[in-house]
Design a protein around this motif. Sequence first.
Motif, PDB file in Angstrom:
ATOM      1  N   UNK A 105      17.933  -6.137 -18.876  1.00  0.00           N
ATOM      2  CA  UNK A 105      17.560  -7.556 -18.932  1.00  0.00           C
ATOM      3  C   UNK A 105      18.449  -8.379 -17.998  1.00  0.00           C
ATOM      4  N   UNK A 106      19.740  -8.092 -18.010  1.00  0.00           N
ATOM      5  CA  UNK A 106      20.668  -8.817 -17.129  1.00  0.00           C
ATOM      6  C   UNK A 106      20.298  -8.575 -15.664  1.00  0.00           C
ATOM      7  N   UNK A 107      20.066  -7.315 -15.329  1.00  0.00           N
ATOM      8  CA  UNK A 107      19.740  -6.998 -13.926  1.00  0.00           C
ATOM      9  C   UNK A 107      18.412  -7.630 -13.508  1.00  0.00           C
ATOM     10  N   UNK A 108      17.467  -7.706 -14.442  1.00  0.00           N
ATOM     11  CA  UNK A 108      16.162  -8.284 -14.109  1.00  0.00           C
ATOM     12  C   UNK A 108      16.199  -9.805 -13.966  1.00  0.00           C
ATOM     13  N   UNK A 109      17.285 -10.427 -14.447  1.00  0.00           N
ATOM     14  CA  UNK A 109      17.340 -11.896 -14.421  1.00  0.00           C
ATOM     15  C   UNK A 109      18.428 -12.434 -13.502  1.00  0.00           C
ATOM     16  N   UNK A 114      18.271  -7.877  -9.659  1.00  0.00           N
ATOM     17  CA  UNK A 114      19.050  -7.002  -8.770  1.00  0.00           C
ATOM     18  C   UNK A 114      18.701  -5.546  -9.099  1.00  0.00           C
ATOM     19  N   UNK A 115      19.108  -4.644  -8.227  1.00  0.00           N
ATOM     20  CA  UNK A 115      18.848  -3.214  -8.451  1.00  0.00           C
ATOM     21  C   UNK A 115      19.610  -2.750  -9.701  1.00  0.00           C
ATOM     22  N   UNK A 116      18.993  -1.849 -10.471  1.00  0.00           N
ATOM     23  CA  UNK A 116      19.756  -1.234 -11.569  1.00  0.00           C
ATOM     24  C   UNK A 116      19.338   0.208 -11.808  1.00  0.00           C
ATOM     25  N   UNK A 117      20.344   0.947 -12.259  1.00  0.00           N
ATOM     26  CA  UNK A 117      20.180   2.386 -12.528  1.00  0.00           C
ATOM     27  C   UNK A 117      20.594   2.606 -13.982  1.00  0.00           C
ATOM     28  N   UNK A 118      19.772   3.330 -14.739  1.00  0.00           N
ATOM     29  CA  UNK A 118      20.142   3.637 -16.126  1.00  0.00           C
ATOM     30  C   UNK A 118      20.716   5.043 -16.219  1.00  0.00           C
TER      31      UNK A 118
END
Length: 357
Positions: A105-109, A114-118
């Motif tokens: 959620x943080x990366x999507x907002x 921004x780019x994110x990897x889980x």
Amino acid sequence: MTSKNNNSVIFTTQLASDVNALLQGVSSEQLFILTDTQTQQHCLPLLQSEGMLQHAKIYTMPAGDHYKTIETVVDIWKFLGENGGTRHSVLINLGGGVVTDLGGFIANTFKRGIRFINVPTTLLSMVDAAVGGKTGINFNGLKNEVGVINPAETVVICSDFLRSLDTHNLLSGYAEMLKHGLLSSRQEMKRLSSFDATKPDYALLASLIETSVQIKANIVEQDPTEKGIRKALNLGHTIGHAFESYSHATNRPILHGYAVAWGLIGELFLSHKVQGFPQDVLLQTVRFIKDNYGVFDITCNDYPALYEYMAHDKKNAIAGQVNFTLLKDVGNIVPNCIVEKELIFQALDFYRDSVGL
Ligand code: GLY
């Protein structure tokens, strides 16, 4: 060993080198890791064992669903902003479902995305939370009330983390794998029934995880925003969520996957009654769940309260009508089945009989 499926999920035994390889062209000032107090201690050293990941900026949140809140989000937005985060930053979410949901959620907002990897570290997050793009937080007393559906650029699954997971948390994740098996094939259900969580065969588990993630990813690919077939992933969850919420309300909390496993007993019974789901698979699945998950103690006096939770489930299209995903057979999915209260109570009777209450 590394393998990659076509849904941007990497299965690896070389975690640090594979994640470093995904970060080519990213400067270390732009690299952030979100973790929690548990994973910082047990899992972060493996992720940071080599390469530029050693220089990433780390935010450690307190562990637990209780912290999946807007306050935690605000604090991390500030951390990113005050530590040089830009729209070119990359966030790596290392942890269980709380970290991947909240971090996604943080990366999507942040900066509008921004780019994110889980990098999931529990079985539940490997086979469910980290895959499929659902991100969000709890709000106003409601679980996952605010969020965004937008997937991680890559999910990196390293089953080595599971060696330190206790049996209860292993079984909790395994319930979602049983669900995926029921949505897939009898052959997969047979493989899943052969696993012994008390003496885990980690090689078998890694292979079962790969298939399980593939089953989920295929469903999500057809319907990312849950307008149709993705509702299949709610199998076991209508009754399961009622058990889970009720367990918290009555101060005897159960793990999510246990609630789903017991929910599957009730919902396979409904599938049998309403859609003709085969009795042999119903009974085999019930036996596996009873043998591995034990019981959540309820009496018929608890039915009205459990029904109220189901009637208020956010998946219901019409308020007060309880909506289930049911099965005609293994892999034969029937979404949007409205079931009357009387039959739901019979499903709860069946659950109690099955587990010996
Ligand atoms: N956990 C169910 C889904 O991702 O749709």
